[in-house]
Write a protein that holds these residues in place. Structure first.
Motif, short mmCIF file in Angstrom:
data_model
loop_
_atom_site.label_atom_id
_atom_site.label_comp_id
_atom_site.label_asym_id
_atom_site.label_seq_id
_atom_site.Cartn_x
_atom_site.Cartn_y
_atom_site.Cartn_z
N LEU A 8 0.85 -1.18 0.00
CA LEU A 8 0.00 0.00 0.00
C LEU A 8 0.89 1.23 0.00
N TYR A 12 -1.21 5.89 -3.87
CA TYR A 12 -2.45 5.17 -4.18
C TYR A 12 -3.58 5.68 -3.27
N GLY A 13 -3.26 5.89 -2.00
CA GLY A 13 -4.24 6.41 -1.07
C GLY A 13 -4.77 7.77 -1.47
N SER A 63 -5.16 2.45 2.62
CA SER A 63 -4.38 3.35 1.75
C SER A 63 -4.72 4.81 2.01
#
Length: 75
Positions: A8, A12-13, A63
């Motif tokens: 993660l 991406y978060g 994320s």
């Protein structure tokens, strides 16, 4: 590694955060806050319940937490 086992990341978060959280409120609201991981988990759990985001996967939730809590170090 397969796509599902990729680590993660904050980037991406940020993508998931922008797409999912911005659907209900201004992104400036959470971006003005600087919380620890546990606090962000609590906020996101509340948003899942309040705003019907039950389809948010645990990977996506984590994320988002990584992205939001990583900002604390920059503050």
């Amino acid at each position: 590694e397969t796509k599902n086992s990729a680590p993660l990341s904050s980037s991406y978060g940020k993508i998931i955060f922008s797409g999912r959280c911005g659907g209900c409120h201004s992104l400036n609201i959470p971006l003005s806050k600087y919380y620890e991981r546990e606090e962000w988990h609590n906020v996101i759990t509340r948003m899942i319940t309040k705003n019907g985001l039950s389809d948010l996967s645990s990977k996506d939730e984590e994320s988002i937490v990584i992205f939001l809590s990583s900002r604390l170090k920059l503050h």
